[in-house]
Design a protein around this motif. Structure first.
Motif, PDB file in Angstrom:
ATOM      1  N   ILE A 129     115.110  27.084 100.323  1.00  0.00           N
ATOM      2  CA  ILE A 129     115.707  27.801  99.208  1.00  0.00           C
ATOM      3  C   ILE A 129     116.441  26.861  98.259  1.00  0.00           C
TER       4      ILE A 129
ATOM      5  N   VAL B 166     113.832  24.091  95.695  1.00  0.00           N
ATOM      6  CA  VAL B 166     112.725  24.691  94.969  1.00  0.00           C
ATOM      7  C   VAL B 166     112.368  23.803  93.779  1.00  0.00           C
TER       8      VAL B 166
ATOM      9  N   ARG C 123     112.310  31.428  90.547  1.00  0.00           N
ATOM     10  CA  ARG C 123     113.200  31.802  91.640  1.00  0.00           C
ATOM     11  C   ARG C 123     114.204  32.819  91.124  1.00  0.00           C
TER      12      ARG C 123
ATOM     13  N   GLN D 220     117.515  34.654  91.213  1.00  0.00           N
ATOM     14  CA  GLN D 220     118.824  34.272  91.727  1.00  0.00           C
ATOM     15  C   GLN D 220     119.781  35.446  91.816  1.00  0.00           C
TER      16      GLN D 220
ATOM     17  N   VAL E 161     116.571  34.793  86.531  1.00  0.00           N
ATOM     18  CA  VAL E 161     115.484  33.972  87.061  1.00  0.00           C
ATOM     19  C   VAL E 161     115.668  32.557  86.538  1.00  0.00           C
TER      20      VAL E 161
ATOM     21  N   SER F 167     113.665  39.207  96.857  1.00  0.00           N
ATOM     22  CA  SER F 167     113.803  38.306  98.009  1.00  0.00           C
ATOM     23  C   SER F 167     112.440  37.986  98.605  1.00  0.00           C
TER      24      SER F 167
ATOM     25  N   ASN G 157     110.578  35.606  96.307  1.00  0.00           N
ATOM     26  CA  ASN G 157     111.073  34.232  96.433  1.00  0.00           C
ATOM     27  C   ASN G 157     110.498  33.552  97.657  1.00  0.00           C
TER      28      ASN G 157
ATOM     29  N   ASN H 250     106.654  32.975  97.287  1.00  0.00           N
ATOM     30  CA  ASN H 250     106.397  31.977  96.252  1.00  0.00           C
ATOM     31  C   ASN H 250     106.784  30.583  96.734  1.00  0.00           C
ATOM     32  N   GLU H 251     107.888  30.475  97.468  1.00  0.00           N
ATOM     33  CA  GLU H 251     108.309  29.182  98.009  1.00  0.00           C
ATOM     34  C   GLU H 251     107.338  28.655  99.054  1.00  0.00           C
TER      35      GLU H 251
END
Length: 174
Positions: A50, A53, A59, A61, A70, A151, A154, A157-158
């Motif tokens: 996290i 990134v 992301r 936030q 974002v 969430s 994120n 995508n990560e």
């Protein structure tokens, strides 16, 4: 064999001597050195995705009742995210989401493996026609409240997965 037997006999003595700690000095000023905190947390740093990134990756936030933050930029209203592409989106409440409002997925390539529908504050049932449309594109569907949707987006995508999100602001309830 005599040399081999002698080596085997001295091995336990060698191990015992290696295990012994150096004697502590008898002075009162002796302080035991502590392990480096950096070393203690280095494994955590390696797996904490996290905080590491890439700059070009979207992301989320924060979320508010009216929008999302974002990558440090505040956006008002509904958003549609495809991979690392972010755009404003017309539906203002979950009941306004139709196959036409998601028609971009007829042309987007590569097709995301999952579409996360953020329904605002409450989880809403997905219209069967909308569900059929999403399935016809080849995507899987996850319909959840917007807080959990960002969430989930994120995390996926990560992990460098191809993911899309259609998000209604958290303060909206149909």
């Amino acid at each position: 064999m005599a040399g081999g037997e002698r080596a085997v006999a001295t091995l336990p003595k060698l191990i015992r001597s290696l295990r012994k700690q150096p004697p502590k000095p008898k002075t009162a000023s002796y302080q035991q050195t502590l392990p480096s905190l950096r070393r203690a947390f280095s494994l955590y740093d390696q797996i904490n995705l996290i905080d590491n990134v890439p700059d070009d990756q979207l992301r989320f936030q924060r979320y508010t009742d009216t929008g999302f933050t974002v990558n440090g930029v505040e956006y008002e209203g509904s958003l549609l995210c495809v991979g690392n592409l972010l755009m404003s989106w017309a539906p203002k409440k979950f009941s306004e989401i139709t196959p036409d409002s998601l028609s971009i997925f007829k042309v987007v390539r590569p097709i995301p493996e999952i579409l996360i529908l953020g329904s605002g504050r409450n989880i809403e049932p997905v219209d069967p026609e909308l569900r059929r449309f999403i399935r016809s594109t080849g995507m899987k569907l996850e319909a959840i409240d917007s807080r959990n949707a960002i969430s989930t987006y994120n995390i996926l995508n990560e992990e460098s997965r191809i993911v899309a999100a259609a998000l209604i602001p958290y303060g909206v309830s149909s």
